[in-house]
Motif scaffolding. Sequence first.
Motif, mmCIF file in Angstrom:
data_model
loop_
_atom_site.group_PDB
_atom_site.id
_atom_site.type_symbol
_atom_site.label_atom_id
_atom_site.label_comp_id
_atom_site.label_asym_id
_atom_site.label_seq_id
_atom_site.Cartn_x
_atom_site.Cartn_y
_atom_site.Cartn_z
ATOM 1 N N GLU A 53 20.184 -19.128 18.265
ATOM 2 C CA GLU A 53 20.436 -17.786 17.723
ATOM 3 C C GLU A 53 19.705 -17.586 16.394
ATOM 4 O O GLU A 53 19.170 -16.494 16.128
ATOM 5 N N ARG A 54 19.661 -18.635 15.576
ATOM 6 C CA ARG A 54 18.975 -18.515 14.287
ATOM 7 C C ARG A 54 17.464 -18.404 14.486
ATOM 8 O O ARG A 54 16.787 -17.659 13.768
ATOM 9 N N VAL A 55 16.910 -19.161 15.432
ATOM 10 C CA VAL A 55 15.475 -19.062 15.721
ATOM 11 C C VAL A 55 15.137 -17.665 16.236
ATOM 12 O O VAL A 55 14.111 -17.081 15.850
ATOM 13 N N TRP A 56 15.996 -17.107 17.065
ATOM 14 C CA TRP A 56 15.763 -15.762 17.582
ATOM 15 C C TRP A 56 15.749 -14.736 16.448
ATOM 16 O O TRP A 56 14.891 -13.856 16.410
ATOM 17 N N GLU A 57 16.706 -14.829 15.538
ATOM 18 C CA GLU A 57 16.740 -13.899 14.414
ATOM 19 C C GLU A 57 15.487 -14.030 13.559
ATOM 20 O O GLU A 57 14.946 -13.021 13.073
ATOM 21 N N ALA A 58 15.005 -15.266 13.350
ATOM 22 C CA ALA A 58 13.808 -15.471 12.527
ATOM 23 C C ALA A 58 12.563 -14.884 13.184
ATOM 24 O O ALA A 58 11.690 -14.338 12.499
ATOM 25 N N LEU A 59 12.473 -14.982 14.499
ATOM 26 C CA LEU A 59 11.315 -14.410 15.206
ATOM 27 C C LEU A 59 11.282 -12.889 15.131
ATOM 28 O O LEU A 59 10.233 -12.279 15.400
ATOM 29 N N ASN A 60 12.391 -12.280 14.772
ATOM 30 C CA ASN A 60 12.456 -10.819 14.653
ATOM 31 C C ASN A 60 12.604 -10.375 13.196
ATOM 32 O O ASN A 60 12.886 -9.198 12.943
ATOM 33 N N ASP A 61 12.400 -11.294 12.258
ATOM 34 C CA ASP A 61 12.527 -10.988 10.839
ATOM 35 C C ASP A 61 11.129 -10.852 10.238
ATOM 36 O O ASP A 61 10.372 -11.829 10.173
ATOM 37 N N PRO A 62 10.726 -9.649 9.769
ATOM 38 C CA PRO A 62 9.377 -9.468 9.209
ATOM 39 C C PRO A 62 9.093 -10.394 8.030
ATOM 40 O O PRO A 62 7.967 -10.876 7.880
ATOM 41 N N ALA A 63 10.097 -10.657 7.177
ATOM 42 C CA ALA A 63 9.870 -11.514 6.011
ATOM 43 C C ALA A 63 9.553 -12.942 6.427
ATOM 44 O O ALA A 63 8.666 -13.592 5.860
ATOM 45 N N VAL A 64 10.252 -13.448 7.440
ATOM 46 C CA VAL A 64 9.996 -14.809 7.924
ATOM 47 C C VAL A 64 8.618 -14.887 8.571
ATOM 48 O O VAL A 64 7.862 -15.847 8.350
ATOM 49 N N LEU A 65 8.259 -13.894 9.357
ATOM 50 C CA LEU A 65 6.956 -13.892 10.015
ATOM 51 C C LEU A 65 5.827 -13.805 8.996
ATOM 52 O O LEU A 65 4.802 -14.487 9.123
ATOM 53 N N GLU A 66 5.990 -12.975 7.975
ATOM 54 C CA GLU A 66 4.953 -12.843 6.953
ATOM 55 C C GLU A 66 4.726 -14.163 6.225
ATOM 56 O O GLU A 66 3.592 -14.516 5.887
ATOM 57 N N ALA A 67 5.813 -14.913 5.978
ATOM 58 C CA ALA A 67 5.675 -16.194 5.290
ATOM 59 C C ALA A 67 5.061 -17.265 6.182
ATOM 60 O O ALA A 67 4.472 -18.230 5.677
ATOM 61 N N ALA A 68 5.171 -17.117 7.486
ATOM 62 C CA ALA A 68 4.704 -18.161 8.403
ATOM 63 C C ALA A 68 3.287 -17.925 8.925
ATOM 64 O O ALA A 68 2.561 -18.889 9.205
ATOM 65 N N ILE A 69 2.861 -16.683 9.054
ATOM 66 C CA ILE A 69 1.538 -16.391 9.616
ATOM 67 C C ILE A 69 0.451 -16.721 8.597
ATOM 68 O O ILE A 69 0.471 -16.213 7.480
ATOM 69 N N PRO A 70 -0.520 -17.577 8.927
ATOM 70 C CA PRO A 70 -1.601 -17.918 7.981
ATOM 71 C C PRO A 70 -2.431 -16.689 7.618
ATOM 72 O O PRO A 70 -2.843 -15.918 8.491
ATOM 73 N N GLY A 71 -2.668 -16.489 6.328
ATOM 74 C CA GLY A 71 -3.480 -15.376 5.865
ATOM 75 C C GLY A 71 -2.811 -14.025 5.952
ATOM 76 O O GLY A 71 -3.472 -13.001 5.745
#
Length: 239
Positions: free
Chosen positions: A14-32
Amino acid sequence: MDMTGSRRIEAPRERVWEALNDPAVLEAAIPGCESVERTGDDSFQARVSVRIGPMSAKFTGKVTLSNVRPPEGYTISGEGQGGAMGFARGGADVALAEEAPGVTLLTYDVKAQVGGKMAQLGARLVDSTAKQMADQFFDRFAANLAPPPVEPAQDIMANPNTSNTAVEGAPTVVMGRREAVAMADATAGAPREMRADTSAGRFSNLLNTVPREPLGMPIVFWIGSGAMVGILALLFAFG
């Protein structure tokens, strides 16, 4: 370009699912990545700086989610424009499975197409760059969800000398000779009368070491002479 893989993430599904839909988490993880914004319930817009070989560009892309099955997975489809460098479009199937309590297995299957100058760089360079970016993404994503390390508690019973160890940073107490003697007497539980007798005996022993007639003159003479010298010094100093 096809790319498949899986990652084991130390976090509940459930926590992984929420992170995959969180713009802040995605922005921190995507290179560049410069920004990730949610434009709808199932859509995002992102701006990413990408470098492939000798070429670099900024891509603006739009992503749409479909076949959404919380918290099992979804399908991503989107397209990004990089100006003169070209474009990229495609999609990916993402699935989440609970491998163990608190552990999630994330699998992905990507199918994409690139065009423009990027395609002229060769499929091998494009594929290796895409795989490198995917590894960096999942490393950052997993690190963001990993629980903080727990420091082991210090076992006092396992180390009986712990109570005798000086505490770092504690003030150091320096005692004079009188304080040390007083503490030693108190620790030994000596009565007050015994300590008084001991002090008197030490003073008597000290007097016995003084000659009765230094240089043939009585001790009273020397005491009186010393007092007279002290008085004369005071008169010269303040007169």
